[in-house]
Design a protein around this motif. Structure first.
Motif, mmCIF file in Angstrom:
data_model
loop_
_atom_site.group_PDB
_atom_site.id
_atom_site.type_symbol
_atom_site.label_atom_id
_atom_site.label_comp_id
_atom_site.label_asym_id
_atom_site.label_seq_id
_atom_site.Cartn_x
_atom_site.Cartn_y
_atom_site.Cartn_z
ATOM 1 N N ARG A 270 -12.073 20.028 45.063
ATOM 2 C CA ARG A 270 -12.110 21.489 44.907
ATOM 3 C C ARG A 270 -10.780 22.106 45.307
ATOM 4 O O ARG A 270 -10.289 23.040 44.647
ATOM 5 N N ALA A 271 -10.182 21.595 46.387
ATOM 6 C CA ALA A 271 -8.894 22.134 46.831
ATOM 7 C C ALA A 271 -7.792 21.857 45.811
ATOM 8 O O ALA A 271 -6.942 22.714 45.552
ATOM 9 N N VAL A 272 -7.817 20.660 45.212
ATOM 10 C CA VAL A 272 -6.782 20.309 44.241
ATOM 11 C C VAL A 272 -6.972 21.075 42.938
ATOM 12 O O VAL A 272 -6.004 21.493 42.297
ATOM 13 N N VAL A 273 -8.226 21.293 42.538
ATOM 14 C CA VAL A 273 -8.500 22.052 41.306
ATOM 15 C C VAL A 273 -7.956 23.470 41.423
ATOM 16 O O VAL A 273 -7.437 24.032 40.443
ATOM 17 N N ARG A 274 -8.053 24.044 42.590
ATOM 18 C CA ARG A 274 -7.540 25.399 42.782
ATOM 19 C C ARG A 274 -6.024 25.455 42.606
ATOM 20 O O ARG A 274 -5.484 26.458 42.160
ATOM 21 N N ILE A 275 -5.354 24.340 42.958
ATOM 22 C CA ILE A 275 -3.897 24.315 42.829
ATOM 23 C C ILE A 275 -3.484 24.189 41.363
ATOM 24 O O ILE A 275 -2.489 24.755 40.919
ATOM 25 N N LYS A 276 -4.289 23.456 40.582
ATOM 26 C CA LYS A 276 -4.026 23.238 39.162
ATOM 27 C C LYS A 276 -2.630 22.661 38.919
ATOM 28 O O LYS A 276 -1.847 23.168 38.125
ATOM 29 N N SER A 277 -2.359 21.592 39.625
ATOM 30 C CA SER A 277 -1.051 20.952 39.519
ATOM 31 C C SER A 277 -1.233 19.468 39.252
ATOM 32 O O SER A 277 -1.969 18.781 39.976
ATOM 33 N N ALA A 278 -0.565 18.968 38.218
ATOM 34 C CA ALA A 278 -0.640 17.537 37.910
ATOM 35 C C ALA A 278 -0.023 16.707 39.027
ATOM 36 O O ALA A 278 -0.509 15.623 39.349
ATOM 37 N N GLN A 279 1.014 17.242 39.635
ATOM 38 C CA GLN A 279 1.648 16.534 40.747
ATOM 39 C C GLN A 279 0.698 16.413 41.937
ATOM 40 O O GLN A 279 0.649 15.385 42.615
ATOM 41 N N ALA A 280 -0.070 17.480 42.164
ATOM 42 C CA ALA A 280 -1.045 17.436 43.261
ATOM 43 C C ALA A 280 -2.122 16.396 42.996
ATOM 44 O O ALA A 280 -2.546 15.678 43.907
ATOM 45 N N TRP A 281 -2.574 16.307 41.741
ATOM 46 C CA TRP A 281 -3.566 15.291 41.375
ATOM 47 C C TRP A 281 -3.026 13.895 41.623
ATOM 48 O O TRP A 281 -3.716 13.028 42.145
ATOM 49 N N ARG A 282 -1.764 13.659 41.228
ATOM 50 C CA ARG A 282 -1.173 12.329 41.439
ATOM 51 C C ARG A 282 -1.049 12.018 42.921
ATOM 52 O O ARG A 282 -1.279 10.871 43.349
ATOM 53 N N PRO B 97 -23.197 8.246 56.215
ATOM 54 C CA PRO B 97 -21.739 8.197 56.037
ATOM 55 C C PRO B 97 -21.307 8.343 54.579
ATOM 56 O O PRO B 97 -20.309 9.010 54.294
ATOM 57 N N LEU B 98 -22.075 7.729 53.667
ATOM 58 C CA LEU B 98 -21.718 7.843 52.251
ATOM 59 C C LEU B 98 -21.803 9.291 51.781
ATOM 60 O O LEU B 98 -20.948 9.763 51.021
ATOM 61 N N ALA B 99 -22.839 10.009 52.235
ATOM 62 C CA ALA B 99 -22.967 11.421 51.864
ATOM 63 C C ALA B 99 -21.798 12.239 52.395
ATOM 64 O O ALA B 99 -21.263 13.114 51.697
ATOM 65 N N LEU B 100 -21.370 11.950 53.631
ATOM 66 C CA LEU B 100 -20.223 12.665 54.202
ATOM 67 C C LEU B 100 -18.934 12.304 53.479
ATOM 68 O O LEU B 100 -18.045 13.155 53.326
ATOM 69 N N ILE B 101 -18.815 11.055 53.019
ATOM 70 C CA ILE B 101 -17.640 10.656 52.239
ATOM 71 C C ILE B 101 -17.596 11.425 50.922
ATOM 72 O O ILE B 101 -16.552 11.953 50.518
ATOM 73 N N VAL B 102 -18.744 11.482 50.243
ATOM 74 C CA VAL B 102 -18.812 12.221 48.973
ATOM 75 C C VAL B 102 -18.490 13.695 49.205
ATOM 76 O O VAL B 102 -17.766 14.327 48.414
ATOM 77 N N MET B 103 -19.007 14.255 50.299
ATOM 78 C CA MET B 103 -18.733 15.661 50.613
ATOM 79 C C MET B 103 -17.240 15.877 50.858
ATOM 80 O O MET B 103 -16.649 16.861 50.380
ATOM 81 N N SER B 104 -16.611 14.946 51.597
ATOM 82 C CA SER B 104 -15.179 15.070 51.878
ATOM 83 C C SER B 104 -14.363 15.059 50.596
ATOM 84 O O SER B 104 -13.467 15.898 50.404
ATOM 85 N N TYR B 105 -14.697 14.135 49.705
ATOM 86 C CA TYR B 105 -13.932 14.056 48.462
ATOM 87 C C TYR B 105 -14.272 15.207 47.516
ATOM 88 O O TYR B 105 -13.434 15.609 46.705
ATOM 89 N N GLY B 106 -15.465 15.737 47.627
ATOM 90 C CA GLY B 106 -15.792 16.929 46.856
ATOM 91 C C GLY B 106 -14.926 18.108 47.274
ATOM 92 O O GLY B 106 -14.410 18.860 46.426
ATOM 93 N N LEU B 107 -14.735 18.270 48.587
ATOM 94 C CA LEU B 107 -13.868 19.337 49.095
ATOM 95 C C LEU B 107 -12.413 19.097 48.717
ATOM 96 O O LEU B 107 -11.665 20.047 48.430
ATOM 97 N N ILE B 108 -12.001 17.824 48.709
ATOM 98 C CA ILE B 108 -10.629 17.499 48.304
ATOM 99 C C ILE B 108 -10.407 17.862 46.833
ATOM 100 O O ILE B 108 -9.399 18.483 46.479
#
Length: 273
Positions: A185-197, A172-183
């Protein structure tokens, strides 16, 4: 108890909290309630005087419930991470991915994993011959402490517990890390401070709970025959059985505007009536 009960109540009666995130949070609060009430009353009773005892039946009940709730919480935290992934990375399909039917199925899987974890460990550990050994070197009955009571070689059982713990904790911990890694990556592509917040506001509370719970559980169950876990096990166990369930509602309520808003609406409705 008060904090987790309040979360269960407001998530059940407030229409604005009828979402998958609060559905799973309700189950997490129920797990914490059961976990705490299976351990703390006996702990407080034993603090009254020098005679710190528990019946064998009471020890078995503690053992079974703590394993059940610990296993269920591991899977629930993973499911909540998947929910956050779906909310951030699949917003247009979120209602389909996390439909009420899917949410109920995922919650059922978490409880079934907890029951299976408890049955396996209980069957293996409680059948060990104790040869009169009755002193539990902990404030409640859990796997490492109960194995110490055995008067036979438990090395094979320690390996089995270690492997089972790796599956229930690390997968489960590995899947949690994978989920947040994908999150991320998705936010980095947006490059928005508002999205990060927004992501931090949505996922920050869950991440804090994951770090606290898994950090302490891995120290005790993540190493076979760990001398550190045996020496400091009771203090670490105190943390994830008492401190973590106490912090969970505080983390979610203090960092979550929706929960605080629901509390205000409930309070004003009660005072207005």
């Amino acid at each position: 108890m008060v904090g987790n009960t309040v979360i269960i109540l407001i998530s059940s009666i407030d229409p604005k909290l009828k979402t998958p995130m609060y559905f799973f949070l309700t189950h997490l609060s129920l797990v914490d309630l059961c976990f705490t009430t299976s351990v703390v009353p006996q702990l407080l009773w034993n603090l009254r005087g020098p005679a710190k005892t528990i019946t064998f039946l009471g020890c078995v009940v503690q053992f079974f419930i703590s394993l059940l709730m610990g296993g269920a919480e591991c899977v629930l935290l993973m499911v909540m991470a998947f929910d956050r992934y779906a909310a951030v990375c699949k917003p247009l399909h979120y209602t389909t991915v996390m439909s009420p039917r899917v949410c109920k199925a995922l919650a059922a899987v978490a409880w079934l994993c907890g029951i299976g974890n408890s049955l396996i460990h209980s069957t293996l550990t409680l059948r060990l011959p104790r040869c009169g050994h009755q002193r539990v070197y902990n404030f409640f009955c859990e796997v490492p402490s109960m194995m110490k009571l055995a008067c036979v070689d438990v090395h094979a059982l320690e390996i089995q517990v270690f492997v089972a713990s790796l599956v229930l904790l690390c997968l489960p911990l590995a899947l949690i890390v994978m989920s947040y890694g994908l999150i991320v990556r998705a936010v980095v592509r947006i490059k928005s401070a508002q999205a990060w917040r927004k992501v931090l506001g949505t996922c920050g509370s869950h991440l804090m709970v994951v770090v606290i719970f898994y950090g302490t559980a891995l120290v005790v169950y993540g190493q076979p025959n760990s001398s550190f876990a045996h020496t400091h096990g009771k203090f670490i166990a105190l943390f994830y059985t008492v401190v973590t369930p106490t912090l969970n509602p505080l983390i979610y309520t203090l960092r979550n505007k929706e929960v605080k808003g629901a509390l205000r609406r409930l309070f004003y409705r009660d005072t207005g009536s």
